[in-house]
Design a protein around this motif. Structure first.
Motif, mmCIF file in Angstrom:
data_model
loop_
_atom_site.group_PDB
_atom_site.id
_atom_site.type_symbol
_atom_site.label_atom_id
_atom_site.label_comp_id
_atom_site.label_asym_id
_atom_site.label_seq_id
_atom_site.Cartn_x
_atom_site.Cartn_y
_atom_site.Cartn_z
ATOM 1 N N PHE A 106 25.142 19.825 25.393
ATOM 2 C CA PHE A 106 23.969 19.323 24.695
ATOM 3 C C PHE A 106 23.775 17.856 25.085
ATOM 4 O O PHE A 106 24.582 17.005 24.706
ATOM 5 C CB PHE A 106 24.146 19.448 23.181
ATOM 6 N N ASN A 107 22.725 17.591 25.847
ATOM 7 C CA ASN A 107 22.448 16.230 26.299
ATOM 8 C C ASN A 107 21.254 15.679 25.532
ATOM 9 O O ASN A 107 20.139 16.187 25.644
ATOM 10 C CB ASN A 107 22.150 16.214 27.799
ATOM 11 N N LEU A 108 21.495 14.638 24.765
ATOM 12 C CA LEU A 108 20.422 14.026 23.990
ATOM 13 C C LEU A 108 19.630 13.058 24.870
ATOM 14 O O LEU A 108 20.169 12.514 25.835
ATOM 15 C CB LEU A 108 20.992 13.292 22.780
ATOM 16 N N PRO A 109 18.360 12.836 24.538
ATOM 17 C CA PRO A 109 17.573 11.908 25.348
ATOM 18 C C PRO A 109 18.039 10.477 25.153
ATOM 19 O O PRO A 109 18.495 10.096 24.071
ATOM 20 C CB PRO A 109 16.147 12.109 24.822
ATOM 21 N N GLY A 110 17.911 9.700 26.210
ATOM 22 C CA GLY A 110 18.235 8.289 26.119
ATOM 23 C C GLY A 110 17.012 7.466 25.780
ATOM 24 O O GLY A 110 15.890 7.980 25.716
ATOM 25 N N ALA A 111 17.213 6.187 25.573
ATOM 26 C CA ALA A 111 16.103 5.290 25.282
ATOM 27 C C ALA A 111 15.252 5.093 26.537
ATOM 28 O O ALA A 111 15.736 5.219 27.665
ATOM 29 C CB ALA A 111 16.638 3.944 24.805
ATOM 30 N N GLU A 112 13.991 4.813 26.342
ATOM 31 C CA GLU A 112 13.126 4.523 27.470
ATOM 32 C C GLU A 112 13.519 3.201 28.112
ATOM 33 O O GLU A 112 14.018 2.285 27.455
ATOM 34 C CB GLU A 112 11.665 4.492 27.032
ATOM 35 N N MET A 113 13.291 3.109 29.417
ATOM 36 C CA MET A 113 13.634 1.896 30.165
ATOM 37 C C MET A 113 12.365 1.078 30.401
ATOM 38 O O MET A 113 11.364 1.598 30.894
ATOM 39 C CB MET A 113 14.284 2.271 31.501
ATOM 40 N N SER A 114 12.429 -0.188 30.080
ATOM 41 C CA SER A 114 11.287 -1.060 30.297
ATOM 42 C C SER A 114 11.263 -1.544 31.747
ATOM 43 O O SER A 114 12.263 -1.454 32.475
ATOM 44 C CB SER A 114 11.359 -2.267 29.360
ATOM 45 N N ALA A 115 10.132 -2.071 32.162
ATOM 46 C CA ALA A 115 10.010 -2.608 33.520
ATOM 47 C C ALA A 115 10.987 -3.758 33.734
ATOM 48 O O ALA A 115 11.597 -3.878 34.806
ATOM 49 C CB ALA A 115 8.575 -3.067 33.765
ATOM 50 N N ALA A 116 11.162 -4.590 32.714
ATOM 51 C CA ALA A 116 12.086 -5.720 32.838
ATOM 52 C C ALA A 116 13.523 -5.236 32.986
ATOM 53 O O ALA A 116 14.316 -5.828 33.748
ATOM 54 C CB ALA A 116 11.960 -6.636 31.624
ATOM 55 N N GLU A 117 13.884 -4.184 32.260
ATOM 56 C CA GLU A 117 15.244 -3.641 32.360
ATOM 57 C C GLU A 117 15.480 -3.034 33.743
ATOM 58 O O GLU A 117 16.564 -3.174 34.323
ATOM 59 C CB GLU A 117 15.474 -2.624 31.247
ATOM 60 N N ALA A 118 14.463 -2.346 34.288
ATOM 61 C CA ALA A 118 14.577 -1.802 35.641
ATOM 62 C C ALA A 118 14.717 -2.931 36.658
ATOM 63 O O ALA A 118 15.536 -2.846 37.591
ATOM 64 C CB ALA A 118 13.359 -0.943 35.963
ATOM 65 N N ASP A 119 13.943 -3.982 36.480
ATOM 66 C CA ASP A 119 14.042 -5.132 37.387
ATOM 67 C C ASP A 119 15.442 -5.747 37.339
ATOM 68 O O ASP A 119 15.973 -6.182 38.372
ATOM 69 C CB ASP A 119 13.011 -6.194 37.006
ATOM 70 N N ALA A 120 16.046 -5.773 36.156
ATOM 71 C CA ALA A 120 17.387 -6.347 36.017
ATOM 72 C C ALA A 120 18.420 -5.518 36.776
ATOM 73 O O ALA A 120 19.368 -6.071 37.355
ATOM 74 C CB ALA A 120 17.759 -6.448 34.541
ATOM 75 N N MET A 121 18.241 -4.198 36.793
ATOM 76 C CA MET A 121 19.179 -3.356 37.527
ATOM 77 C C MET A 121 19.048 -3.594 39.033
ATOM 78 O O MET A 121 20.065 -3.688 39.750
ATOM 79 C CB MET A 121 18.954 -1.881 37.186
ATOM 80 N N ILE A 122 17.824 -3.724 39.529
ATOM 81 C CA ILE A 122 17.637 -3.998 40.955
ATOM 82 C C ILE A 122 18.182 -5.381 41.305
ATOM 83 O O ILE A 122 18.811 -5.565 42.358
ATOM 84 C CB ILE A 122 16.147 -3.891 41.328
ATOM 85 N N ALA A 123 17.967 -6.354 40.420
ATOM 86 C CA ALA A 123 18.502 -7.698 40.660
ATOM 87 C C ALA A 123 20.022 -7.666 40.757
ATOM 88 O O ALA A 123 20.626 -8.401 41.560
ATOM 89 C CB ALA A 123 18.056 -8.645 39.550
ATOM 90 N N ALA A 124 20.657 -6.813 39.950
ATOM 91 C CA ALA A 124 22.115 -6.698 40.003
ATOM 92 C C ALA A 124 22.564 -6.168 41.362
ATOM 93 O O ALA A 124 23.581 -6.626 41.914
ATOM 94 C CB ALA A 124 22.610 -5.784 38.882
ATOM 95 N N VAL A 125 21.825 -5.198 41.913
ATOM 96 C CA VAL A 125 22.145 -4.690 43.254
ATOM 97 C C VAL A 125 22.009 -5.812 44.275
ATOM 98 O O VAL A 125 22.871 -6.000 45.144
ATOM 99 C CB VAL A 125 21.224 -3.515 43.625
#
Length: 310
Positions: A106-125
């Motif tokens: 049973f996999n519950l849905p996660g929270a939605e990702m904002s554009a800023a949060e996505a940008d932070a993940m790319i910045a980390a890469v």
């Protein structure tokens, strides 16, 4: 020394139990509770650490369960870079029915990702990836997140001389258009890209070789359940069978496969030996209950068996 850097935009707090039986409208008595950090990239990182690789897990984390995931990764000595998110990290619940051996997930849905949060993940890469590293995008994309997140991560990795590996069913077309080092899919995932089921092994091999020939991926590896797995590259096609084992749980087997395959390639092993090592890690994880991953000694034992039967 190259690192394996994993990206998990949608991690989970995994909880697993055993039940004597599973039936509707009954009070189910459960036992043997386990909790582990989960999500595709998280599991790849956990497995790679067990195989003594240099690892960094880049994860999102929010709320109570986000803190729990970070704490559990710390217990397993997995280095992390955490990206705070506003929403709550999701949970997943696994129940094994001891009466018939079936497993329910049973996999519950996660929270939605904002554009800023996505940008932070790319910045980390961009900040972490170095030449020769493997950057692994694995697992699902959270709701609201950009469908081109994996393509952006691949672009960022390649710009720094790193190799991008994708193990996801989301954003695959966009990532392949960007061009990646490796795509890993299982028997239920590749038809989404191929557009149909393909006969094993010839049809699946032709599909994988086609992606390589088109320059969409340098390597394509498909795990096909009890049939084994293949890996196509410019070197040709490597193929291996599944070793007979008494499986307890399939959770994390594909992620263990990815981790071991990359570790073997980092060691300079041949494609044939690398794919055998990957299958050994997947099989060793299937030996463990619930959401637990493999024991390293089981990987080595199964790998020796695989080489001996080749």
């Amino acid at each position: 020394m190259p690192r394996i850097i994993t990206l998990t935009p949608n991690p989970t707090y995994d909880f697993a139990v055993d039940a004597d039986f599973v039936a509707p409208n009954r009070k189910l008595r459960c036992r043997n509770p386990q909790s582990h950090p989960g999500g595709g990239g998280v599991n790849v990182a956990r497995a790679a650490v067990r195989l003594r690789a240099d690892v960094l897990a880049i994860i999102t984390a929010g709320g109570l369960y986000g803190d729990a995931v970070k704490g559990l990764l710390g217990e397993e000595t997995v280095p992390i870079r955490s990206i705070p998110v506003r929403g709550e990290t999701r949970i997943a619940f696994h129940v094994r029915d001891l009466s018939d051996g079936q497993e329910y997930r049973f996999n519950l849905p996660g929270a939605e990702m904002s554009a800023a949060e996505a940008d932070a993940m790319i910045a980390a890469v961009e900040e972490e990836a170095k030449e020769g590293d493997y950057v692994v995008g694995s697992g699902s994309l959270p709701g609201g997140g950009p469908v081109d997140l994996w393509a952006r991560a691949a672009r960022a990795a390649k710009a720094r001389g790193a190799r991008f590996v994708l193990d996801s069913i989301h954003g695959v077309h966009e990532a392949l258009a960007e061009g990646i080092f490796m795509l890993r899919h299982n028997r239920y995932e590749y038809p989404i890209i191929a557009g149909r089921e393909l006969p094993w092994p010839d049809g699946v091999i032709a599909f994988a070789r086609g992606l390589v020939a088109e320059g969409k991926a340098e390597r394509v590896t498909i795990t096909h359940g009890a049939d084994g797995s293949i890996m196509a590259s410019k070197n040709g096609v490597a193929r291996t069978n599944v070793l007979p084992i008494k499986a307890h749980s399939a959770v994390g087997a594909g992620d263990s496969y990815v981790a071991a395959l990359l570790v073997a390639l980092m060691r300079g092993w041949s494609d044939d030996d690398a794919i055998r090592y990957a299958m050994a890690a997947a099989g060793a994880t299937r030996l463990t209950p619930g959401t637990a991953l493999f024991r390293p000694e089981d990987v080595e034992r199964l790998y020796k068996e695989a080489r001996g039967s080749a």
